[in-house]
Design a protein around this motif. Sequence first.
Motif, mmCIF file in Angstrom:
data_model
loop_
_atom_site.group_PDB
_atom_site.id
_atom_site.type_symbol
_atom_site.label_atom_id
_atom_site.label_comp_id
_atom_site.label_asym_id
_atom_site.label_seq_id
_atom_site.Cartn_x
_atom_site.Cartn_y
_atom_site.Cartn_z
ATOM 1 N N GLY A 35 5.787 -5.339 -5.825
ATOM 2 C CA GLY A 35 5.736 -6.590 -5.084
ATOM 3 C C GLY A 35 4.326 -6.911 -4.614
ATOM 4 O O GLY A 35 3.892 -8.069 -4.684
ATOM 5 N N TYR A 36 3.623 -5.875 -4.139
ATOM 6 C CA TYR A 36 2.243 -6.104 -3.698
ATOM 7 C C TYR A 36 1.360 -6.522 -4.867
ATOM 8 O O TYR A 36 0.555 -7.455 -4.750
ATOM 9 N N THR A 37 1.507 -5.836 -6.010
ATOM 10 C CA THR A 37 0.699 -6.162 -7.187
ATOM 11 C C THR A 37 0.946 -7.599 -7.630
ATOM 12 O O THR A 37 0.006 -8.341 -7.963
ATOM 13 N N THR A 38 2.220 -8.025 -7.604
ATOM 14 C CA THR A 38 2.555 -9.389 -8.002
ATOM 15 C C THR A 38 1.936 -10.408 -7.041
ATOM 16 O O THR A 38 1.311 -11.386 -7.470
ATOM 17 N N PRO A 90 -8.835 -6.133 2.383
ATOM 18 C CA PRO A 90 -7.485 -5.584 2.585
ATOM 19 C C PRO A 90 -7.434 -4.062 2.541
ATOM 20 O O PRO A 90 -6.758 -3.427 3.358
ATOM 21 N N ALA A 91 -8.144 -3.450 1.596
ATOM 22 C CA ALA A 91 -8.139 -1.991 1.496
ATOM 23 C C ALA A 91 -8.894 -1.371 2.673
ATOM 24 O O ALA A 91 -8.477 -0.344 3.229
ATOM 25 N N MET A 92 -10.011 -1.989 3.068
ATOM 26 C CA MET A 92 -10.827 -1.443 4.150
ATOM 27 C C MET A 92 -10.103 -1.481 5.486
ATOM 28 O O MET A 92 -10.237 -0.567 6.308
ATOM 29 N N VAL A 113 -4.763 -3.290 5.356
ATOM 30 C CA VAL A 113 -3.785 -4.342 5.087
ATOM 31 C C VAL A 113 -3.028 -4.042 3.802
ATOM 32 O O VAL A 113 -1.819 -4.260 3.702
ATOM 33 N N LYS A 114 -3.744 -3.520 2.801
ATOM 34 C CA LYS A 114 -3.110 -3.211 1.520
ATOM 35 C C LYS A 114 -1.975 -2.205 1.699
ATOM 36 O O LYS A 114 -0.882 -2.379 1.148
#
Length: 227
Positions: free
Chosen positions: A37-40, A20-22, A25-26
């Motif tokens: 919200g993303y962390t959850t 996701p980070a690469m 997407v993140k």
Amino acid sequence: MGWLEFALAMTVFMASHRIPAMLGVKDRLTGALGPRGYTTAFSVVSVLLLWWVIKAAGRAPYVPLWDQTMTARWGVTIVMPLVVLLAALGVTAPNPFAFEGRAMGFDPDRPGVAGLTRQPLLWAMLLWAGVHTWANGDLAHVILFCTFGLFSALGMLMVERRRARLMGPAEWQRQSARTALVPFAAMPRWQGSPYRRPPWLRVGIAVVAWAALLHLHAPVIGVGPLP
């Protein structure tokens, strides 16, 4: 099929933490859901994938490497409350050094959990993986927990290096002066309590989470946690 499922589960879990980070997407999901919200959402997906990995390891062919001992089971029982406490203290706490923390509200003179260790969640994962490797002597579980242990140890070095690069040498030195990567290594540099007030809410969450893990371990994982 057991080994194939285990390999697939491990691959998907590890990929979910890198791809996701690469691929950006993140950033897109964070923009759509907000940081909290993303962390959850990421935490929920990670827990579900972790559950799949553990169940897949249990379904893999049993290849014994060493016998499980009562000492090892007691080791898990004693260490796991510390693991849960570190995770509860670390997640979303003011801590600009860890990926699970937040920069807002961090005071270098009173660094909170970062005064204990800058990477509480990764230390929690490393301790969890270490004691479970000791207590599970079959090949699939040794691969599973050793992989998570290595993932945690390398993750600490990667996160530390990335945060230091982003802050710059002077700012890193200023903010990390009363912190340390190794737990308790910063104790001589603390000035009084690292907290403005005791984090009783987080301690309470840790107690509830530990009790839940204790009672749900057998029905969810399939093995009782107590010696």
